[in-house]
Design a protein around this motif. Structure first.
Motif, PDB file in Angstrom:
ATOM      1  N   TYR A  87      -1.363   7.723  13.382  1.00 40.39           N
ATOM      2  CA  TYR A  87      -0.815   8.568  12.321  1.00 40.39           C
ATOM      3  C   TYR A  87      -1.840   9.629  11.910  1.00 40.39           C
ATOM      4  CZ  TYR A  87       2.506   4.715  10.957  1.00 40.39           C
ATOM      5  OH  TYR A  87       3.466   3.738  10.883  1.00 40.39           O
ATOM      6  N   PRO A  88      -1.346  10.818  11.511  1.00 38.76           N
ATOM      7  CA  PRO A  88      -2.206  11.772  10.791  1.00 38.76           C
ATOM      8  C   PRO A  88      -2.334  11.307   9.331  1.00 38.76           C
ATOM      9  CG  PRO A  88      -0.155  12.789  11.604  1.00 38.76           C
ATOM     10  CD  PRO A  88       0.006  11.319  11.729  1.00 38.76           C
TER      11      PRO A  88
ATOM     12  N   LYS B  94     -10.108   0.678  14.321  1.00 40.27           N
ATOM     13  CA  LYS B  94      -8.829   1.138  14.869  1.00 40.27           C
ATOM     14  C   LYS B  94      -8.907   1.340  16.389  1.00 40.27           C
ATOM     15  CE  LYS B  94      -6.167   1.215  11.205  1.00 40.27           C
ATOM     16  NZ  LYS B  94      -4.910   0.482  11.075  1.00 40.27           N
TER      17      LYS B  94
ATOM     18  N   ASP C 163       1.848  -9.202   1.128  1.00 34.50           N
ATOM     19  CA  ASP C 163       0.553  -8.631   0.745  1.00 34.50           C
ATOM     20  C   ASP C 163      -0.227  -9.723   0.030  1.00 34.50           C
ATOM     21  OD1 ASP C 163      -1.569  -6.823  -0.399  1.00 34.50           O
ATOM     22  OD2 ASP C 163      -0.227  -5.271   0.348  1.00 34.50           O
TER      23      ASP C 163
ATOM     24  N   SER D  39       0.876 -13.136   1.772  1.00 28.42           N
ATOM     25  CA  SER D  39       0.248 -13.402   3.070  1.00 28.42           C
ATOM     26  C   SER D  39      -1.102 -12.712   3.162  1.00 28.42           C
ATOM     27  CB  SER D  39       1.147 -12.916   4.207  1.00 28.42           C
ATOM     28  OG  SER D  39       0.425 -12.990   5.424  1.00 28.42           O
ATOM     29  N   ASP D  40      -2.135 -13.540   3.356  1.00 32.04           N
ATOM     30  CA  ASP D  40      -3.488 -13.030   3.596  1.00 32.04           C
ATOM     31  C   ASP D  40      -3.679 -13.053   5.102  1.00 32.04           C
ATOM     32  OD1 ASP D  40      -6.147 -12.547   3.930  1.00 32.04           O
ATOM     33  OD2 ASP D  40      -6.816 -13.995   2.420  1.00 32.04           O
ATOM     34  N   ILE D  41      -3.876 -11.895   5.714  1.00 31.30           N
ATOM     35  CA  ILE D  41      -3.946 -11.881   7.179  1.00 31.30           C
ATOM     36  C   ILE D  41      -5.215 -12.558   7.703  1.00 31.30           C
ATOM     37  CG2 ILE D  41      -2.411  -9.980   7.815  1.00 31.30           C
ATOM     38  CD1 ILE D  41      -5.417  -8.612   7.967  1.00 31.30           C
TER      39      ILE D  41
ATOM     40  N   ILE E 214      -1.008  10.760   5.842  1.00 31.09           N
ATOM     41  CA  ILE E 214       0.401  10.668   5.424  1.00 31.09           C
ATOM     42  C   ILE E 214       0.536  11.040   3.946  1.00 31.09           C
ATOM     43  CG2 ILE E 214       2.432   9.186   5.281  1.00 31.09           C
ATOM     44  CD1 ILE E 214       1.394   9.698   8.187  1.00 31.09           C
TER      45      ILE E 214
ATOM     46  N   SER F  77      -2.533   3.173  14.236  1.00 34.64           N
ATOM     47  CA  SER F  77      -3.899   3.672  14.323  1.00 34.64           C
ATOM     48  C   SER F  77      -3.919   5.004  13.571  1.00 34.64           C
ATOM     49  CB  SER F  77      -4.340   3.815  15.774  1.00 34.64           C
ATOM     50  OG  SER F  77      -5.714   4.186  15.826  1.00 34.64           O
TER      51      SER F  77
ATOM     52  N   TYR G  57       0.321  -3.608   8.607  1.00 39.20           N
ATOM     53  CA  TYR G  57      -0.178  -2.481   7.810  1.00 39.20           C
ATOM     54  C   TYR G  57      -1.451  -2.802   7.036  1.00 39.20           C
ATOM     55  CZ  TYR G  57       3.437   1.102   8.512  1.00 39.20           C
ATOM     56  OH  TYR G  57       4.231   2.100   9.040  1.00 39.20           O
ATOM     57  N   SER G  58      -1.839  -4.067   6.934  1.00 42.71           N
ATOM     58  CA  SER G  58      -3.049  -4.383   6.145  1.00 42.71           C
ATOM     59  C   SER G  58      -4.250  -3.668   6.736  1.00 42.71           C
ATOM     60  CB  SER G  58      -3.367  -5.878   6.199  1.00 42.71           C
ATOM     61  OG  SER G  58      -2.229  -6.642   6.040  1.00 42.71           O
TER      62      SER G  58
ATOM     63  N   ARG H 283      -1.574  -8.863  -2.874  1.00 43.67           N
ATOM     64  CA  ARG H 283      -1.484  -8.423  -4.264  1.00 43.67           C
ATOM     65  C   ARG H 283      -0.143  -8.846  -4.860  1.00 43.67           C
ATOM     66  NH1 ARG H 283      -1.981  -2.510  -4.913  1.00 43.67           N
ATOM     67  NH2 ARG H 283      -1.697  -2.060  -2.703  1.00 43.67           N
TER      68      ARG H 283
ATOM     69  N   TYR I  94     -13.783   2.056   9.692  1.00 40.07           N
ATOM     70  CA  TYR I  94     -12.317   2.191   9.820  1.00 40.07           C
ATOM     71  C   TYR I  94     -11.953   2.662  11.232  1.00 40.07           C
ATOM     72  CZ  TYR I  94      -7.638   4.120   8.708  1.00 40.07           C
ATOM     73  OH  TYR I  94      -6.299   4.424   8.678  1.00 40.07           O
TER      74      TYR I  94
ATOM     75  N   GLY J 137       0.822  -1.211   0.000  1.00 38.29           N
ATOM     76  CA  GLY J 137       0.000   0.000   0.000  1.00 38.29           C
ATOM     77  C   GLY J 137       0.853   1.256   0.000  1.00 38.29           C
ATOM     78  N   GLN J 138       0.260   2.362   0.401  1.00 39.28           N
ATOM     79  CA  GLN J 138       0.961   3.653   0.347  1.00 39.28           C
ATOM     80  C   GLN J 138       2.222   3.663   1.227  1.00 39.28           C
ATOM     81  OE1 GLN J 138      -1.145   7.037   1.980  1.00 39.28           O
ATOM     82  NE2 GLN J 138       0.431   8.473   1.306  1.00 39.28           N
ATOM     83  N   LEU J 139       2.166   2.983   2.381  1.00 39.69           N
ATOM     84  CA  LEU J 139       3.255   3.131   3.344  1.00 39.69           C
ATOM     85  C   LEU J 139       4.242   1.966   3.407  1.00 39.69           C
ATOM     86  CD1 LEU J 139       1.277   4.642   6.375  1.00 39.69           C
ATOM     87  CD2 LEU J 139       2.212   5.781   4.372  1.00 39.69           C
TER      88      LEU J 139
HETATM   89  N1  LIG Z   1      -1.820   6.355   4.677  1.00 42.08           N
HETATM   90  C1  LIG Z   1      -2.269   7.092   5.688  1.00 42.08           C
HETATM   91  O1  LIG Z   1      -2.484   8.319   5.563  1.00 42.08           O
HETATM   92  C2  LIG Z   1      -2.514   6.451   7.020  1.00 42.08           C
HETATM   93  C3  LIG Z   1      -2.878   7.248   8.105  1.00 42.08           C
HETATM   94  C4  LIG Z   1      -3.168   6.654   9.334  1.00 42.08           C
HETATM   95  C5  LIG Z   1      -3.008   5.285   9.477  1.00 42.08           C
HETATM   96  N2  LIG Z   1      -2.633   4.534   8.422  1.00 42.08           N
HETATM   97  C6  LIG Z   1      -2.525   3.096   8.613  1.00 42.08           C
HETATM   98  O2  LIG Z   1      -1.293   2.609   8.108  1.00 42.08           O
HETATM   99  C7  LIG Z   1      -1.467   1.315   7.523  1.00 42.08           C
HETATM  100  C8  LIG Z   1      -0.956   1.331   6.099  1.00 42.08           C
HETATM  101  O3  LIG Z   1      -1.689   2.299   5.384  1.00 42.08           O
HETATM  102  P1  LIG Z   1      -1.591   2.438   3.814  1.00 42.08           P
HETATM  103  O4  LIG Z   1      -1.930   3.846   3.521  1.00 42.08           O
HETATM  104  O5  LIG Z   1      -0.320   1.854   3.295  1.00 42.08           O
HETATM  105  O6  LIG Z   1      -2.833   1.540   3.355  1.00 42.08           O
HETATM  106  P2  LIG Z   1      -3.200   1.060   1.885  1.00 42.08           P
HETATM  107  O7  LIG Z   1      -4.674   1.002   1.766  1.00 42.08           O
HETATM  108  O8  LIG Z   1      -2.463   1.856   0.878  1.00 42.08           O
HETATM  109  O9  LIG Z   1      -2.617  -0.424   1.867  1.00 42.08           O
HETATM  110  C9  LIG Z   1      -3.196  -1.467   2.595  1.00 42.08           C
HETATM  111  C10 LIG Z   1      -2.704  -2.803   2.032  1.00 42.08           C
HETATM  112  O10 LIG Z   1      -3.394  -3.840   2.723  1.00 42.08           O
HETATM  113  C11 LIG Z   1      -3.526  -4.908   1.797  1.00 42.08           C
HETATM  114  N3  LIG Z   1      -4.564  -5.845   2.213  1.00 42.08           N
HETATM  115  C12 LIG Z   1      -5.905  -5.749   2.081  1.00 42.08           C
HETATM  116  N4  LIG Z   1      -6.499  -6.884   2.509  1.00 42.08           N
HETATM  117  C13 LIG Z   1      -5.514  -7.706   2.929  1.00 42.08           C
HETATM  118  C14 LIG Z   1      -5.481  -9.027   3.473  1.00 42.08           C
HETATM  119  N5  LIG Z   1      -6.601  -9.723   3.645  1.00 42.08           N
HETATM  120  N6  LIG Z   1      -4.295  -9.555   3.785  1.00 42.08           N
HETATM  121  C15 LIG Z   1      -3.141  -8.851   3.612  1.00 42.08           C
HETATM  122  N7  LIG Z   1      -3.104  -7.617   3.092  1.00 42.08           N
HETATM  123  C16 LIG Z   1      -4.278  -7.055   2.748  1.00 42.08           C
HETATM  124  C17 LIG Z   1      -3.870  -4.215   0.483  1.00 42.08           C
HETATM  125  O11 LIG Z   1      -3.591  -5.079  -0.620  1.00 42.08           O
HETATM  126  C18 LIG Z   1      -2.973  -2.989   0.541  1.00 42.08           C
HETATM  127  O12 LIG Z   1      -1.765  -3.185  -0.158  1.00 42.08           O
HETATM  128  C19 LIG Z   1      -2.970   1.010   7.650  1.00 42.08           C
HETATM  129  O13 LIG Z   1      -3.189   0.204   8.762  1.00 42.08           O
HETATM  130  C20 LIG Z   1      -3.604   2.363   7.852  1.00 42.08           C
HETATM  131  O14 LIG Z   1      -4.773   2.284   8.601  1.00 42.08           O
HETATM  132  C21 LIG Z   1      -2.389   5.081   7.196  1.00 42.08           C
END
Ligand SMILES: NC(=O)c1ccc[n+]([C@@H]2O[C@H](COP(=O)([O-])OP(=O)(O)OC[C@H]3O[C@@H](n4cnc5c(N)ncnc54)[C@H](O)[C@@H]3O)[C@@H](O)[C@H]2O)c1
Ligand SMILES: C[C@@H](O)[C@H](N)C(=O)O
Length: 373
Positions: free
Chosen positions: A222-223, A199, A88, A105-107, A225, A169, A128-129, A90, A195, A65-67
């Motif tokens: 996190y705020p 959390k 992930d 890995s599917d959580i 990101i 969170s 992070y999922s 994907r 969501y 994902g993004q992070l």
């Molecule tokens: N990006 C932000 O601004 C932000 C802010 C606060 C908290 N967070 C937290 O940080 C974490 C990472 O955020 P992100 O922005 O990278 O999220 P994202 O949505 O970009 O990525 C989430 C990933 O989870 C994977 N996923 C979905 N279902 C799954 C499963 N069953 N098994 C395994 N993986 C699975 C998806 O394929 C995806 O790659 C999250 O927990 C999010 O809540 C993010």
């Protein structure tokens, strides 16, 4: 009788609790099951604990994902490429697949998760999922499964194998009845998104496992990101990432939140550093297990003004998405992270001007490369 005896046992363990205040009684019930799948006949046993001199063996769930990719790169620089496994559901793009260990890995698959942890001698897990705020509202049952059932699997595996567990969170763990300006660590938390609810559940369950079973659970709220080289996954703060792409590509941007919507935000480098810092903080410095972290707070209007300093012809228009706006209106406007600053020395580096300069520099060099090809 049996119940009374069990209660006595637990209370006995509580009274004999260690200085940290945890009462490490019996592990969660899943480990007590005598199912044959618990101990495979050909299992190799390794100690999951690690001393301060060892490098941690890291697993990141939901890593595409993004992070997650940024976190993997950051941790690999510190702990070595092969000590950090990205996972992930994907398929990873080629450059990520070839940049270090990747595993499916599917959580929601507890057995698969446990196999990965055991076979790779994982000691630290970054979970992070998740489904983020806007996509979560579009698919509540999937969000409930991934964000809540998935978390339960991760907590059990982490407790069973004595992992240090990081679960992020979010500002979304607060709701309209929380104080919004600023929002402290401890206050009313009644979020109105699946969501946010998931959390708050994660924060409480992680802390419960910490006090009940001694799990080394660490959590940062996190705020929003902001990252340059990865796309957001369907949240309310996504506009603050997209604006830079559109400003450079088209000179204009259509924002899905109102101009005056103020939200806490952070540049990804600060976010990843905060994450590693709290994971490395000595346990005795942590007066809590869930901390707010913050860097800046701005509205779309503020952000557009800052972009205009670099791109004078930039134009922003507004086409409000009612779901995202309602979510944003219930979230903190400013985040009080004084406990993180006091306990483990949190200090952000990027404010709004540095953020905008960094994002525009990144994207303009990207655009130059694309134009040259
Ligand atoms: N990006 C932000 O601004 C932000 C802010 C606060 C908290 N967070 C937290 O940080 C974490 C990472 O955020 P992100 O922005 O990278 O999220 P994202 O949505 O970009 O990525 C989430 C990933 O989870 C994977 N996923 C979905 N279902 C799954 C499963 N069953 N098994 C395994 N993986 C699975 C998806 O394929 C995806 O790659 C999250 O927990 C999010 O809540 C993010
Ligand atoms: C704030 C955060 O949790 C995520 N970026 C969202 O907007 O859903």
């Amino acid at each position: 009788m049996l119940v009374t005896r069990m209660l006595r046992q637990v209370v006995g363990q509580m009274l004999g609790s260690p200085a940290c205040g945890c009462w490490t009684a019996a592990p969660p019930f899943r480990f007590l099951a005598t199912s044959p799948r618990q101990i495979p006949a050909d299992a190799n046993f390794h100690s999951a604990s690690f001393s301060g001199t060892d490098q941690p063996r890291v697993l990141i769930t939901g890593g595409l994902g993004q992070l997650g990719v940024g976190l993997a790169n950051f941790l690999r620089k510190r702990f070595g490429k092969d000590n950090v496994i990205l996972s992930d559901i994907r398929k990873p793009p080629d450059h990520i697949f070839h940049s270090g260990p990747f595993i499916y890995s599917d959580i929601l698959d507890y057995k698969n998760l446990r196999e990965i942890v055991v076979n790779n001698r994982i000691t630290w897990l970054f979970h992070y999922s998740a489904l983020l705020s806007a996509v979560g509202e579009a698919n509540v049952s999937l969000a409930r499964a991934v964000n809540i059932t998935g978390l339960h699997n991760v907590l059990d595996v982490a407790a069973e194998h004595s992992l240090r567990l990081f679960v992020p969170s979010t500002i979304g763990a607060f709701g309209p009845t929380s104080p919004r300006n600023p929002t402290p660590d401890l206050c009313v938390q009644r979020p109105r998104t699946i969501y946010g609810v998931s959390k708050v559940h994660a924060e409480l369950m992680g802390e419960y496992y910490h006090y009940r079973y001694g799990l080394d659970f660490r959590c940062l709220r996190y705020p929003g990101i902001i990252s340059a080289d990865s796309q957001p996954g369907g949240g309310t703060t996504d506009y603050a990432v997209q604006i830079f792409h559109d400003a450079l590509k088209n000179g204009k941007f259509e924002c899905n939140l109102k101009p005056s919507t103020r939200l806490p935000m952070m540049y990804i480098d600060d976010c990843l550093r905060a994450t590693l810092e709290v994971m490395e903080a000595p346990a005795e410095s942590l007066s809590m297990r869930t901390y707010n972290v913050n860097a800046m707070s701005f509205t779309p209007e503020d952000l557009a003004q800052e972009v205009l300093k670099h791109i004078p012809e930039f134009q922003i228009t507004y086409n409000v998405d009612s779901v995202r706006q309602a979510i944003a209106d219930s979230w903190p406007m400013n985040f009080d992270d004084s406990n993180a600053r006091k306990d483990w020395g949190w200090k952000h580096e990027f404010d709004l001007p540095e953020l905008v300069t960094t994002m525009l520099n990144f994207h303009s060099s990207d655009t130059r490369v694309a134009n040259a090809n």
